[in-house]
Design an enzyme around this catalytic site. Sequence first.
Site, short mmCIF file in Angstrom:
data_model
loop_
_atom_site.label_atom_id
_atom_site.label_comp_id
_atom_site.label_asym_id
_atom_site.label_seq_id
_atom_site.Cartn_x
_atom_site.Cartn_y
_atom_site.Cartn_z
N PHE B 116 0.22 1.32 6.84
CA PHE B 116 -0.80 1.05 5.84
C PHE B 116 -2.07 1.80 6.20
O PHE B 116 -2.27 2.15 7.37
CB PHE B 116 -1.09 -0.45 5.75
CG PHE B 116 -0.91 -0.99 4.37
CD1 PHE B 116 0.35 -1.30 3.91
CD2 PHE B 116 -2.00 -1.16 3.53
CE1 PHE B 116 0.53 -1.78 2.61
CE2 PHE B 116 -1.83 -1.64 2.24
CZ PHE B 116 -0.57 -1.95 1.79
N GLN B 240 -15.18 -2.43 -2.66
CA GLN B 240 -14.10 -1.47 -2.40
C GLN B 240 -13.46 -0.97 -3.70
O GLN B 240 -13.12 -1.77 -4.57
CB GLN B 240 -13.02 -2.12 -1.55
CG GLN B 240 -11.83 -1.21 -1.30
CD GLN B 240 -10.95 -1.72 -0.19
OE1 GLN B 240 -10.06 -2.53 -0.42
NE2 GLN B 240 -11.21 -1.28 1.02
N HIS B 242 -10.19 0.76 -4.81
CA HIS B 242 -8.84 1.07 -4.33
C HIS B 242 -8.42 2.40 -4.92
O HIS B 242 -8.57 2.61 -6.13
CB HIS B 242 -7.88 -0.05 -4.74
CG HIS B 242 -6.55 0.02 -4.07
ND1 HIS B 242 -5.64 1.02 -4.34
CD2 HIS B 242 -5.97 -0.77 -3.14
CE1 HIS B 242 -4.56 0.84 -3.59
NE2 HIS B 242 -4.74 -0.24 -2.86
N LEU B 252 -3.32 -2.41 -10.06
CA LEU B 252 -3.11 -1.97 -8.68
C LEU B 252 -1.72 -1.40 -8.45
O LEU B 252 -0.71 -2.00 -8.85
CB LEU B 252 -3.33 -3.17 -7.76
CG LEU B 252 -3.13 -2.95 -6.27
CD1 LEU B 252 -4.21 -2.04 -5.72
CD2 LEU B 252 -3.16 -4.28 -5.54
N GLU B 255 -1.07 0.46 -1.75
CA GLU B 255 -1.15 1.47 -0.70
C GLU B 255 0.18 1.56 0.04
O GLU B 255 0.49 2.59 0.65
CB GLU B 255 -2.25 1.01 0.26
CG GLU B 255 -2.75 2.01 1.23
CD GLU B 255 -4.03 1.48 1.87
OE1 GLU B 255 -5.07 1.45 1.18
OE2 GLU B 255 -3.98 1.08 3.03
N ARG B 286 -9.51 3.37 2.54
CA ARG B 286 -9.58 3.43 1.08
C ARG B 286 -10.85 4.11 0.58
O ARG B 286 -10.81 4.84 -0.42
CB ARG B 286 -9.49 2.01 0.51
CG ARG B 286 -8.11 1.44 0.68
CD ARG B 286 -8.02 0.02 0.21
NE ARG B 286 -6.64 -0.44 0.32
CZ ARG B 286 -6.25 -1.69 0.13
NH1 ARG B 286 -7.15 -2.62 -0.18
NH2 ARG B 286 -4.99 -2.02 0.25
N HIS B 353 -11.87 -3.10 -6.68
CA HIS B 353 -10.80 -3.91 -6.10
C HIS B 353 -11.27 -5.13 -5.31
O HIS B 353 -10.72 -6.21 -5.45
CB HIS B 353 -9.97 -3.00 -5.18
CG HIS B 353 -8.74 -3.61 -4.63
ND1 HIS B 353 -7.77 -4.18 -5.43
CD2 HIS B 353 -8.30 -3.78 -3.36
CE1 HIS B 353 -6.78 -4.65 -4.68
NE2 HIS B 353 -7.09 -4.44 -3.42
N ARG B 394 -13.01 -2.69 3.70
CA ARG B 394 -11.90 -3.47 4.22
C ARG B 394 -10.65 -2.60 4.35
O ARG B 394 -10.37 -1.79 3.47
CB ARG B 394 -11.61 -4.64 3.28
CG ARG B 394 -10.39 -5.44 3.67
CD ARG B 394 -10.21 -6.64 2.79
NE ARG B 394 -9.83 -6.34 1.42
CZ ARG B 394 -8.64 -5.89 1.03
NH1 ARG B 394 -7.68 -5.66 1.91
NH2 ARG B 394 -8.39 -5.68 -0.25
#
Lengths: 259, 584
Positions: B116, B240, B242, B252, B255, B286, B353, B394
């Site tokens: 990730f 954030q 994404h 979404l 990832e 991100r 996000h 994050r």
Amino acid sequence: MATPTLDKADAAGTPEPGFADSPYITATFRIRRFNPEVSAEAVWEDFQLEIDPKERVLDALHKIKWDHDGTLTFRRSCAHGICGSDAMRINGKNRLACKTLIKDINPAKPITVEPIKGLTVLKDLVVDMEPFFQAYRDVMPFLITKETNEPTRERLQTAEDRERFDDTTKCILCAACTSSCPVFWNDGQYFGPAAIVNAHRFIFDSRDDAGEQRLEILNDKDGVWRCRTTFNCTDACPRGIEVTKAIQEVKRALITRRF
Amino acid sequence: MKIHKYDTVIVGAGGAGMRAAIESTKRSRTAVLTKLYPTRSHTGAAQGGMAAALANVEEDNWEWHTFDTIKGGDYLVDQDAAEILAKEAIDAVLDLEKMGLPFNRTPDGTIDQRRFGGHSRNHGEAPVRRSCYAADRTGHMILQTLYQNCVKEGVEFFNEFYVLDQLITEVDGVKTSAGVVAYELATGEIHVFQAKAVIYASGGTGKFFKVTSNAHTLTGDGQAAVYRRGLPLEDMEFFQFHPTGIWRMGILLTEGARGEGGILRNKDGERFMEKYAPVMKDLASRDVVSRSIYTEIREGRGCGPEGDHVYLDLTHLPPEQLDAKLPDITEFARTYLGIEPYTDPIPIQPTAHYAMGGIPTNVQGEVLADNTTVVPGLYAAGEVACVSVHGANRLGTNSLLDINVFGRRAGIAAAQYSATVDHVELPEDPASLVVSQIERLRSSTGGERVADIRRELQETMDANVMVFRTEQTIKTAVEKIAELRERYLNVSVQDKGKRFNTDLLEAVELGNLLDLAEVMAVSALARKESRGGHYREDYPNRDDVNFMRHTMAYREVGDDGTESIRLDYKPVVQTRYQPMERKY
């Protein structure tokens, strides 16, 4: 690299088949309205919208609520088929409004939208979900193990054992299956497909030790034997779960006591 | 009006709320108030996984995870909190497995793990497999498993109860939580919940953006309730984006798709992330990937007739792998775009996000009234809170982790606290603020409509305070928000009834969004540097001398009733990691 289909249509300057140059069409949404604060009777009400047919039925409901009639009431949250809030009967079939594109349900004719059946309507498209969740809770939908000492690490499970109940872990508790079931319509005591799906998820989990108890619950007169195998539930499931197959597997487990 | 009395009240029934409820129900008389049925919460939309250094498939340890979290947050992370997050991650995953969560498995039968963004071996050497997952519906499985265990523990839920106000009583000069006021959607009735401890776990506030992965219901209700009572909000400028939302819709696409080998490409088919992040490439953090995408788009290498998106290419992955590991997101591409991901790349763009900022707490989940003072009886966990384990950005899979680690901690701390104290007295006429708010909205005949104001808010936020910001764009947003707040005073609703009045609740939610958008923009204007998710083109570098500090925003009301925002700052907790330049 391949080109996405959207670009193909745009690049060629040709609209998708069936739609005129403008992406917008005029569609009629025929919605079952009910508000006991206003009237004891439910009525159909038509709304005409200019809308892009690639939008969702939920987008249409929002357009109506936000721009025309704020009293239109429905539940929704995630808007992409994962939270299970907006199951409704669209053109006579149970679907999620956020997973149904207008172009896919023949917008040339009025699109009917009504609450799911078999649960008490509270206002417009909102129904009382409590009996549905009660049936779910009644099948003990949680892992039960006999071990006296919990392992320090994770329990081991083979990929095959994990795969055995994969399909029924997808359930989002939207009630599209249960409220499409003719047995449930006629007898609200029937557990209904969703509760059986969630029992299946634990009965066939190799880590669980309470399969027998759950089978006994479903052996009840309102249990799994009421299923008439009409496949409505499988057709209705927005997650593609093979609901009828899961019910059949529970029936078979009751006969063979093997699972 | 009804009055209820509980030891512990939890606001929200997503991952953090239910994880807290499982602990607090065992220890105290607990009620969970939730505006949605618990299984509708947006935790269920999380896809890719939950980070924990289990080292099931390759060497890993929690210290590496701590470092990645701090670096990912561009050193604005409180390092003591990040260490707790990474250490307790391992038990948090094992607890979920014991509760029944069906994780994907390795050939040995242990929990499988995948790569990730931003998660690395040995402080950035190479990507590491740290994300524990259940296909691409890990959040769904966490939400279901926690709900199942709430059923098992007999947790008491008040479904479709909408918390509108936080009650504060001064005890010996100390602001103390006395309970909350809630609106019952089904009946329109107002309920006062007196409680020794209140835990906010009501989620994020992404709906002030237009292109967002957030649910319609994520309107910052918890943040707004405490902020209006004079408590601060921390680091609200950090939001954030994404990298991979479905083009124009914002839905979404995990990832995990890149963790499984997916590649981002521009209109020339180029794997552009190689230029921006030579080591981690498509798996950089991100904020880095989202800025890279927009740089490609701005420099004319975007895809489509308007050049306004790029592609997520999965076509080189075997269909069996997509079916087994990414079934939901490939289905989204088919359903919403009519695209077959086996053969065609998916058009994507960054999508709003996650709020890194929120209600400031310490590592026990206790809410802070200023930089150091705890509000007795008040707790927060999950996206609504700011511990701060996420800092300025994050890492993916750290939010499912956050809700489990800090949801559990808040649940235990709140229940232990409520076992040692008596209820504090409710303020006089506790429901008065909510009653007047509801009555004003219901009876207003003003000409402004909720949908118009919300649309304009979302448009200005997307245009001015998204991935790239400047003083000019932020000021434009601040001015527009002020105008919209003025117009909001004249908003009216068409539904005047009591029963399931969602028209009314959307108006209330809009008020929350406007307040929080203003806090965000004002906080962003003052931060004259670029760090993590907050990128100022006029100040493109991180400035540790002046801005290695958390923003604390307070609502002030003048004697004449005028509202303003006062900004203060809080030091970052640094333990063993010195800030370094951030490269991926």
